[in-house]
Scaffold this motif. Structure first.
Motif, PDB file in Angstrom:
ATOM      1  N   ILE A  62      38.779  74.150  54.964  1.00  0.00           N
ATOM      2  CA  ILE A  62      39.604  73.112  55.607  1.00  0.00           C
ATOM      3  C   ILE A  62      40.871  73.748  56.176  1.00  0.00           C
ATOM      4  CG2 ILE A  62      41.000  71.035  55.122  1.00  0.00           C
ATOM      5  CD1 ILE A  62      38.017  70.419  55.335  1.00  0.00           C
ATOM      6  N   LEU A  63      41.476  74.665  55.403  1.00  0.00           N
ATOM      7  CA  LEU A  63      42.703  75.331  55.886  1.00  0.00           C
ATOM      8  C   LEU A  63      42.412  76.133  57.160  1.00  0.00           C
ATOM      9  CD1 LEU A  63      44.429  76.650  52.625  1.00  0.00           C
ATOM     10  CD2 LEU A  63      45.047  74.677  54.022  1.00  0.00           C
ATOM     11  N   GLU A  64      41.183  76.653  57.244  1.00  0.00           N
ATOM     12  CA  GLU A  64      40.817  77.441  58.428  1.00  0.00           C
ATOM     13  C   GLU A  64      40.329  76.557  59.583  1.00  0.00           C
ATOM     14  OE1 GLU A  64      38.173  80.433  56.878  1.00  0.00           O
ATOM     15  OE2 GLU A  64      39.830  81.453  55.840  1.00  0.00           O
ATOM     16  N   GLY A  65      40.422  75.230  59.399  1.00  0.00           N
ATOM     17  CA  GLY A  65      40.086  74.298  60.485  1.00  0.00           C
ATOM     18  C   GLY A  65      38.599  74.105  60.679  1.00  0.00           C
ATOM     19  N   GLU A  66      37.801  74.430  59.649  1.00  0.00           N
ATOM     20  CA  GLU A  66      36.341  74.268  59.788  1.00  0.00           C
ATOM     21  C   GLU A  66      35.936  72.826  59.480  1.00  0.00           C
ATOM     22  OE1 GLU A  66      35.246  78.893  58.768  1.00  0.00           O
ATOM     23  OE2 GLU A  66      34.957  77.409  57.205  1.00  0.00           O
ATOM     24  N   ASP A  67      34.829  72.420  60.101  1.00  0.00           N
ATOM     25  CA  ASP A  67      34.365  71.040  59.919  1.00  0.00           C
ATOM     26  C   ASP A  67      33.464  70.937  58.698  1.00  0.00           C
ATOM     27  OD1 ASP A  67      35.651  69.909  62.046  1.00  0.00           O
ATOM     28  OD2 ASP A  67      34.022  70.313  63.454  1.00  0.00           O
ATOM     29  N   ILE A  68      33.877  70.103  57.769  1.00  0.00           N
ATOM     30  CA  ILE A  68      33.036  69.821  56.607  1.00  0.00           C
ATOM     31  C   ILE A  68      32.842  68.311  56.553  1.00  0.00           C
ATOM     32  CG2 ILE A  68      32.885  69.933  54.086  1.00  0.00           C
ATOM     33  CD1 ILE A  68      33.989  72.626  54.203  1.00  0.00           C
ATOM     34  N   VAL A  69      31.589  67.914  56.392  1.00  0.00           N
ATOM     35  CA  VAL A  69      31.254  66.495  56.491  1.00  0.00           C
ATOM     36  C   VAL A  69      30.734  65.976  55.161  1.00  0.00           C
ATOM     37  CG1 VAL A  69      29.782  64.822  57.683  1.00  0.00           C
ATOM     38  CG2 VAL A  69      30.614  66.816  58.907  1.00  0.00           C
ATOM     39  N   VAL A  70      31.349  64.926  54.655  1.00  0.00           N
ATOM     40  CA  VAL A  70      30.864  64.267  53.440  1.00  0.00           C
ATOM     41  C   VAL A  70      30.012  63.079  53.879  1.00  0.00           C
ATOM     42  CG1 VAL A  70      31.539  62.968  51.375  1.00  0.00           C
ATOM     43  CG2 VAL A  70      32.879  64.973  52.085  1.00  0.00           C
ATOM     44  N   VAL A  71      28.719  63.119  53.524  1.00  0.00           N
ATOM     45  CA  VAL A  71      27.816  62.016  53.880  1.00  0.00           C
ATOM     46  C   VAL A  71      27.558  61.199  52.616  1.00  0.00           C
ATOM     47  CG1 VAL A  71      25.615  61.364  54.939  1.00  0.00           C
ATOM     48  CG2 VAL A  71      26.703  63.518  55.596  1.00  0.00           C
ATOM     49  N   ASN A  72      28.065  59.990  52.627  1.00  0.00           N
ATOM     50  CA  ASN A  72      27.958  59.154  51.428  1.00  0.00           C
ATOM     51  C   ASN A  72      26.665  58.343  51.445  1.00  0.00           C
ATOM     52  OD1 ASN A  72      28.246  57.514  49.260  1.00  0.00           O
ATOM     53  ND2 ASN A  72      29.925  56.298  50.121  1.00  0.00           N
ATOM     54  N   CYS A  73      25.649  58.889  50.780  1.00  0.00           N
ATOM     55  CA  CYS A  73      24.359  58.180  50.676  1.00  0.00           C
ATOM     56  C   CYS A  73      24.261  57.443  49.349  1.00  0.00           C
ATOM     57  CB  CYS A  73      23.196  59.163  50.775  1.00  0.00           C
ATOM     58  SG  CYS A  73      23.098  60.038  52.320  1.00  0.00           S
ATOM     59  N   ALA A  74      25.365  57.394  48.604  1.00  0.00           N
ATOM     60  CA  ALA A  74      25.341  56.717  47.297  1.00  0.00           C
ATOM     61  C   ALA A  74      25.667  55.249  47.491  1.00  0.00           C
ATOM     62  CB  ALA A  74      26.346  57.370  46.367  1.00  0.00           C
ATOM     63  N   GLY A  75      25.145  54.442  46.609  1.00  0.00           N
ATOM     64  CA  GLY A  75      25.453  53.022  46.684  1.00  0.00           C
ATOM     65  C   GLY A  75      24.604  52.253  45.701  1.00  0.00           C
ATOM     66  N   TYR A  76      24.917  50.988  45.570  1.00  0.00           N
ATOM     67  CA  TYR A  76      24.185  50.130  44.635  1.00  0.00           C
ATOM     68  C   TYR A  76      23.352  49.151  45.453  1.00  0.00           C
ATOM     69  CZ  TYR A  76      23.133  47.278  40.594  1.00  0.00           C
ATOM     70  OH  TYR A  76      22.470  46.615  39.586  1.00  0.00           O
ATOM     71  N   ILE A  77      22.034  49.363  45.480  1.00  0.00           N
ATOM     72  CA  ILE A  77      21.212  48.553  46.389  1.00  0.00           C
ATOM     73  C   ILE A  77      20.443  47.431  45.677  1.00  0.00           C
ATOM     74  CG2 ILE A  77      20.917  50.405  48.076  1.00  0.00           C
ATOM     75  CD1 ILE A  77      17.964  50.477  46.841  1.00  0.00           C
TER      76      ILE A  77
END
Ligand SMILES: NC(=O)c1ccc[n+]([C@@H]2O[C@H](COP(=O)([O-])OP(=O)(O)OC[C@H]3O[C@@H](n4cnc5c(N)ncnc54)[C@H](OP(=O)(O)O)[C@@H]3O)[C@@H](O)[C@H]2O)c1
Length: 297
Positions: A62-77
């Motif tokens: 993150i400090l180096e400006g790189e893209d990191i993506v958190v994909v939230n597939c969690a949930g209560y269905i």
């Protein structure tokens, strides 16, 4: 292949879930870097634990400006279906509203991209094909408790983290038999409700979601379904055509008869997909269903 992609790392939450499984398969097939987490690996529902995990593992990127993506597939269905959410309202709010509220805010604060998985079940009725701009009309007041939590989560996520992606799917299906697959469900229910709906092929959802992220399309809400809509009758005809079942399918005579058998109302609607179609070519629902029936195991 890696060189033509932008994102340095995907962090997938809820790794054993039905939708996460498809996203992980897509990332693997594209040879993209990811880490998939279950609550057993790290309690990502704890702000403190997850923040520490991100700090220890990705702070330098993150400090180096790189893209990191958190994909939230969690949930209560709610299992086996959304009726279960009516009996577990606290769990449903915790998994579908409070958790995305926390994680979207954390991502905004720490500089991670956030992707929220939502649902088209926040709409009901056929007065129009619902766009990303339409206010939900199938929520706590008029729909199911589950739909209410999904509608509220979208608002909270947009407020906490306006540069999030919110990807909505509807009624997932594919070629793998599973209690979660719409085709399997139709073959197992004793009686069916004939209704017109948008549907989403699970693999297509994963493919289109990753394309939107990698192409850096404008952030915001996207309806991600296959093109067009189908009725339950049409899906049953395809099931019969491909000889997946020789059952004599029975249908409820009307919605009231169906509602007598369920706890929560069900959303039936068609989503407008013209927004995503500006960026990606989308398979039709009929084509995706036909292919899933052909390869069904
Ligand atoms: N399947 C559908 O029909 C459908 C349709 C539209 C939208 N969606 C949305 O897609 C997302 C993923 O759904 P899914 O079908 O993949 O669900 P799923 O198979 O039940 O997976 C959800 C995962 O969430 C994690 N989790 C974290 N907190 C939880 C909690 N409080 N209660 C239960 N699970 C929790 C669990 O993973 P770990 O324990 O491994 O961490 C679980 O495996 C959800 O946001 C859902 O609303 C699903």
């Amino acid at each position: 292949m890696r060189g033509s992609f932008y994102i340095i790392m995907y962090i997938i939450l809820g790794k054993n879930g039905y939708i996460a499984e498809a996203i992980i398969k897509e990332l693997k097939s594209l040879d993209l870097a990811y880490v998939a987490l279950s609550r057993k690996d790290i309690n990502y529902t704890s702000k403190c634990d997850f923040d520490l995990y991100l700090l220890n593992n990705f702070h330098r990127n993150i400090l180096e400006g790189e893209d990191i993506v958190v994909v939230n597939c969690a949930g209560y269905i709610g299992k086996p279906n959304v009726d279960a959410c009516e009996l577990a309202k606290a769990d449903c709010v915790e998994g579908n509203v409070l958790f995305p509220a926390m994680i979207s805010q954390l991502c905004a604060d720490r500089g991670y991209q956030y992707v929220h998985i939502s649902s088209g079940c926040i709409y009901g009725g056929y007065e129009k094909h619902f766009t990303e701009q339409d206010a939900p009309n199938f929520d706590f007041q008029n729909g199911s408790f589950y739909s209410g939590t999904k509608a509220l989560a979208e608002k909270v996520v947009q407020q906490n983290n306006p540069s999030s992606y919110i990807f909505r799917l509807r009624i997932p299906f594919d070629e793998c038999a599973s209690p979660r697959n719409y085709l399997t469900k139709l073959m197992n229910y004793s009686t069916l409700l004939d209704a017109e709906n948008s549907l989403t092929h699970r693999g297509d959802f994963a493919e289109y979601s990753i394309k939107l992220i990698e192409q850096k399309t404008p952030k915001g809400i996207y309806n991600i379904t296959n093109k067009g809509s189908v009725t339950t009758q049409q899906v049953v005809e395809l099931i019969k055509k491909h000889k997946l079942s020789d059952k004599n399918f029975q249908f409820f005579t009307n919605l009231d008869e169906f509602m007598q058998q369920t706890t929560a109302p069900r959303s039936n609607c068609v989503l407008d997909i013209s927004k995503i179609e500006q960026y990606i070519k989308i398979r039709t629902a009929e084509e995706a269903l036909d292919s899933a029936c052909l390869k069904y195991i």
